[in-house]
Design a protein around this motif. Structure first.
Motif, PDB file in Angstrom:
ATOM      1  N   THR A 205       1.078  -1.019  -0.349  1.00  0.00           N
ATOM      2  CA  THR A 205      -0.293  -0.020  -0.545  1.00  0.00           C
ATOM      3  C   THR A 205       0.913   0.939  -0.225  1.00  0.00           C
ATOM      4  OG1 THR A 205      -0.241   0.032   2.406  1.00  0.00           O
ATOM      5  CG2 THR A 205      -1.660  -1.081   1.747  1.00  0.00           C
ATOM      6  N   ALA A 206       0.256   2.225   0.183  1.00  0.00           N
ATOM      7  CA  ALA A 206       1.428   3.424   0.376  1.00  0.00           C
ATOM      8  C   ALA A 206       2.243   3.840   1.754  1.00  0.00           C
ATOM      9  CB  ALA A 206       0.219   4.916  -0.022  1.00  0.00           C
ATOM     10  N   THR A 207       2.111   2.842   2.391  1.00  0.00           N
ATOM     11  CA  THR A 207       2.706   2.694   3.543  1.00  0.00           C
ATOM     12  C   THR A 207       3.258   1.106   4.319  1.00  0.00           C
ATOM     13  OG1 THR A 207       0.847   2.712   4.927  1.00  0.00           O
ATOM     14  CG2 THR A 207       1.192   4.717   4.764  1.00  0.00           C
ATOM     15  N   THR A 208       2.927   0.886   3.554  1.00  0.00           N
ATOM     16  CA  THR A 208       3.118  -0.932   4.137  1.00  0.00           C
ATOM     17  C   THR A 208       3.740  -1.223   3.052  1.00  0.00           C
ATOM     18  OG1 THR A 208       1.090  -1.741   3.311  1.00  0.00           O
ATOM     19  CG2 THR A 208       1.427  -1.189   5.519  1.00  0.00           C
ATOM     20  N   SER A 209       3.712  -3.117   3.111  1.00  0.00           N
ATOM     21  CA  SER A 209       4.813  -3.403   1.753  1.00  0.00           C
ATOM     22  C   SER A 209       4.887  -4.846   2.116  1.00  0.00           C
ATOM     23  CB  SER A 209       6.542  -3.535   2.374  1.00  0.00           C
ATOM     24  OG  SER A 209       6.648  -1.989   1.848  1.00  0.00           O
ATOM     25  N   ALA A 210       4.924  -5.779   1.145  1.00  0.00           N
ATOM     26  CA  ALA A 210       4.675  -6.809   0.839  1.00  0.00           C
ATOM     27  C   ALA A 210       6.297  -7.296  -1.164  1.00  0.00           C
ATOM     28  CB  ALA A 210       3.785  -7.639  -0.423  1.00  0.00           C
ATOM     29  N   ILE A 224      11.698  -1.317   1.933  1.00  0.00           N
ATOM     30  CA  ILE A 224      11.903  -0.954   3.602  1.00  0.00           C
ATOM     31  C   ILE A 224      11.096  -0.339   3.983  1.00  0.00           C
ATOM     32  CG2 ILE A 224      14.289  -0.762   5.131  1.00  0.00           C
ATOM     33  CD1 ILE A 224      16.188  -1.149   3.239  1.00  0.00           C
ATOM     34  N   ASP A 225      10.539   0.709   4.023  1.00  0.00           N
ATOM     35  CA  ASP A 225      10.281   1.580   4.819  1.00  0.00           C
ATOM     36  C   ASP A 225       9.090   0.877   4.725  1.00  0.00           C
ATOM     37  OD1 ASP A 225      12.190   3.162   4.649  1.00  0.00           O
ATOM     38  OD2 ASP A 225      11.547   4.634   4.021  1.00  0.00           O
ATOM     39  N   GLY A 226       8.067   0.653   4.268  1.00  0.00           N
ATOM     40  CA  GLY A 226       6.807  -0.126   4.131  1.00  0.00           C
ATOM     41  C   GLY A 226       6.953  -1.141   5.610  1.00  0.00           C
ATOM     42  N   TYR A 227       8.250  -1.762   5.433  1.00  0.00           N
ATOM     43  CA  TYR A 227       7.988  -2.777   6.787  1.00  0.00           C
ATOM     44  C   TYR A 227       7.910  -2.349   8.326  1.00  0.00           C
ATOM     45  CZ  TYR A 227       8.228  -7.313   3.791  1.00  0.00           C
ATOM     46  OH  TYR A 227       7.944  -8.848   2.654  1.00  0.00           O
ATOM     47  N   VAL A 228       8.631  -1.598   7.937  1.00  0.00           N
ATOM     48  CA  VAL A 228       9.155  -0.482   8.682  1.00  0.00           C
ATOM     49  C   VAL A 228       7.589  -0.450   9.229  1.00  0.00           C
ATOM     50  CG1 VAL A 228      10.264   0.717  10.296  1.00  0.00           C
ATOM     51  CG2 VAL A 228      11.386  -0.610   8.922  1.00  0.00           C
ATOM     52  N   ALA A 229       6.712   0.138   8.380  1.00  0.00           N
ATOM     53  CA  ALA A 229       6.006   1.056   9.268  1.00  0.00           C
ATOM     54  C   ALA A 229       4.824  -0.363   9.454  1.00  0.00           C
ATOM     55  CB  ALA A 229       5.134   2.254   7.907  1.00  0.00           C
ATOM     56  N   GLU A 230       4.739  -1.436   8.913  1.00  0.00           N
ATOM     57  CA  GLU A 230       3.931  -2.264   9.125  1.00  0.00           C
ATOM     58  C   GLU A 230       3.662  -3.102  10.620  1.00  0.00           C
ATOM     59  OE1 GLU A 230       0.636  -5.172   6.984  1.00  0.00           O
ATOM     60  OE2 GLU A 230       2.550  -5.155   6.424  1.00  0.00           O
ATOM     61  N   LEU A 267      15.325  -2.690  12.123  1.00  0.00           N
ATOM     62  CA  LEU A 267      14.071  -3.241  12.902  1.00  0.00           C
ATOM     63  C   LEU A 267      14.075  -3.449  14.513  1.00  0.00           C
ATOM     64  CD1 LEU A 267      11.572  -5.100  10.672  1.00  0.00           C
ATOM     65  CD2 LEU A 267      11.130  -3.486  11.885  1.00  0.00           C
ATOM     66  N   ARG A 268      15.922  -3.479  14.154  1.00  0.00           N
ATOM     67  CA  ARG A 268      16.223  -4.063  15.588  1.00  0.00           C
ATOM     68  C   ARG A 268      16.432  -2.317  16.791  1.00  0.00           C
ATOM     69  NH1 ARG A 268      20.300  -9.451  15.146  1.00  0.00           N
ATOM     70  NH2 ARG A 268      19.637 -10.390  15.660  1.00  0.00           N
ATOM     71  N   ALA A 269      16.885  -1.741  15.463  1.00  0.00           N
ATOM     72  CA  ALA A 269      17.273  -0.450  15.986  1.00  0.00           C
ATOM     73  C   ALA A 269      16.380   0.245  16.518  1.00  0.00           C
ATOM     74  CB  ALA A 269      18.000   0.344  15.326  1.00  0.00           C
TER      75      ALA A 269
END
Length: 533
Positions: A205-210, A224-230, A267-269
């Protein structure tokens, strides 16, 4: 392609055996079996709650391997102490046993860091389409190849191994108690647990990723940003990724095209901890007990159909019986509908692998029945993107070869070349009774990691009134054509039942695929599908 999913009443029980019930968009009816019964299986999928994951805990899962960089990724994960579950495809494991063995050995050397799971034998036709016998074969054949590695990977760090299962596309069919017992009879760990679903990484989506939908549509940074946001939105979860994608390996590790950005390190950070699917074993066992209690409630029934209309639009037709409030939610989001009785829910979703959960709420706001259905919203392929003409793609899987207007021929009804009416296929010694022309009616789309779907208009010069559509899926890495379907079939104004295509051989270099057409009447005939010259 606009198709209706199976509608069936789901009254399920039992838990932590094979949990097979949801259906995926584009699937036809499940094959009946005398020993199959909806009463024998639960439909609830294992996600973060089922595994007892706490806030800021993530269980990494990797699908479709082993691939060219699976060992490289596993070595990096081991070096960085990142637990992961590798859901492997039997045919890929058979072709690359050394990589499977290496993952298991790395797990042993790191106190059970990795789990190897079963992701079916072929990862082609969704299990509901294959019916009971086909589903059993897909699971059991993969188990025969993976069973030793499943056990070996969990030899250290666990009291005993658990065999986890994730089906292709998250799609299941009921097998029945007798058939579940048949699958588990020789299973690597006594019985299978699943399906293991996911919370993070299923939708672009505009904010999540696959990841399977990212490559060719968005940049590495955006994915990457989408995975972190989700992860921040869900707070915890089972993360879906695909180790067969080179860019996914880069994204996780920070290598190559990621230019130093590692999703895992970021994600760890941010305070997230990567844990094993077995980090909270008591919760998994408790899930089984809860599922059995939910499924045993016979006072409420839920009957639903998911209709994928294309363009992201989905209609869910829910019919219920019993005294309960019904709540419908998509993916892991809060319910977007609450009602009694029957209702149609019309939503538009982004590309990805989705699930809709239908829950019956009884006294004290308690869930007394719950069913889940999975489906896919296809992702467009950018004509000049990495997916369209990637170096990893087979020679027959290029955007320009499958785009709108691309021409193919379908020959069917094999004959001796000396027979009356026989038509010889150019470049072969084979002859058939019928020849149809097929023209791609839309550009190819992604429906999974390296899985392209095509849709074509089908016509006959000998009978212009005979028209229909044909849809196939094709593995972009190998060029293997997966089972397809003839639908919207009309001769004049008379509608005909759908027919299915079972592809038995693929010759990507020659652009030829062979197999059998099966008709609703029970008859069948051989076919040859060929790229037009």
């Amino acid at each position: 392609m606009p198709q209706s999913l199976v509608r069936r009443s789901l009254v399920a029980s039992s838990a932590l055996g094979l949990i097979l019930a949801a259906v995926v968009a584009g699937c036809g009816s499940t094959e009946p079996s005398d020993s199959a019964s909806d009463d024998d299986l639960t439909t609830k999928n294992l996600t973060a709650t089922s595994f007892g994951l706490a806030d800021k805990e993530i269980a990494l899962t990797l699908d479709d391997g082993p691939g060219p960089r699976t060992v490289e990724l596993a070595e990096w994960l081991a070096e960085n102490k990142v637990p992961a579950t590798f859901f492997m495809v039997g045919k890929n494991a058979k072709a690359d046993p050394a990589s499977v063995k290496k993952v298991a050995e790395l797990s042993n050397a790191n106190n059970g860091l990795f789990i190897i799971g079963n992701h079916s034998m072929t990862h082609t036709t969704p299990l509901p389409k294959q019916g009971v016998s086909g589903s059993i074969d897909e699971i059991a054949n993969a188990d025969a190849i993976l069973k030793d590695s499943i056990a070996l990977a969990q030899k250290v760090g666990y009291p005993s191994p658990i065999a986890f299962f994730r089906p292709p596309y998250g799609a299941f069919t009921s097998l029945g108690a007798a058939n579940v017992a048949k699958v588990n009879e020789n299973a690597s760990a006594g019985r299978y647990t699943g399906p293991v679903f996911w919370d993070i990484g299923g939708e672009l989506t505009a904010t999540t990723s696959a990841d399977w939908a990212c490559w060719g549509k968005v940049t590495m940074d955006r994915c990457i940003d989408g995975y972190v946001a989700e992860a921040k939105l869900r707070k915890r979860g089972v993360m879906l990724a695909h180790d067969v994608h080179s860019k996914t390996v880069d994204m996780l590790t920070g290598k190559g095209t990621a230019n130093g950005r590692s999703l895992i390190k970021e994600l760890r950070a941010a305070g997230y901890k990567f844990v094993s699917l077995r980090a909270h074993e008591a919760a998994v066992q408790n899930f089984g007990n809860q599922s059995q209690q939910l499924a045993s409630n016979a006072e409420v029934t839920i009957d639903a159909a998911v209709n994928n209309l294309g363009g992201g639009r989905v209609i869910v037709d829910v019919r219920t019986a019993g005294d309960a409030t019904i709540k419908v939610s998509f993916d892991q989001n809060p319910p977007n509908a609450s009602f009694r009785g029957d209702k149609q829910i019309d939503v538009t979703l982004a590309p990805g692998q989705h699930f809709v959960t239908v829950s019956a709420i009884g006294a004290n706001n308690a869930v007394v029945k719950q069913e889940r259905y999975t489906f896919i919203v296809a992702a467009d392929i950018a004509q000049n993107g990495v997916e369209a003409n990637g170096t990893d793609n087979a020679v027959c899987v290029k955007f320009d070869l499958l785009k709108v207007g691309s021409q193919f021929n379908l020959f069917h009804g094999k004959l001796d070349c000396g027979a009356a009416g026989a038509q010889q296929v150019p470049g072969t010694t084979e002859c058939y009774r019928f020849k149809a022309t097929l023209s791609a009616s839309r550009n190819p789309q992604l429906v999974g990691a390296s899985e392209w779907s095509t849709e074509l208009d089908m016509t006959y010069a000998s009978d212009p009134s005979d028209k229909s559509k044909v849809g196939f899926q094709i593995d972009a890495r190998t060029g293997e054509m997966e089972n397809g379907r003839r639908f919207n079939w009309k001769i004049g104004t008379t509608s005909r039942p759908d027919a299915t295509f079972q592809v038995t051989s693929s010759d990507c270099n020659a652009g030829i695929w062979r197999g059998t057409i099966r008709y609703a009447s029970g008859s069948s005939e051989e076919f040859l599908y060929k790229r037009a010259q």
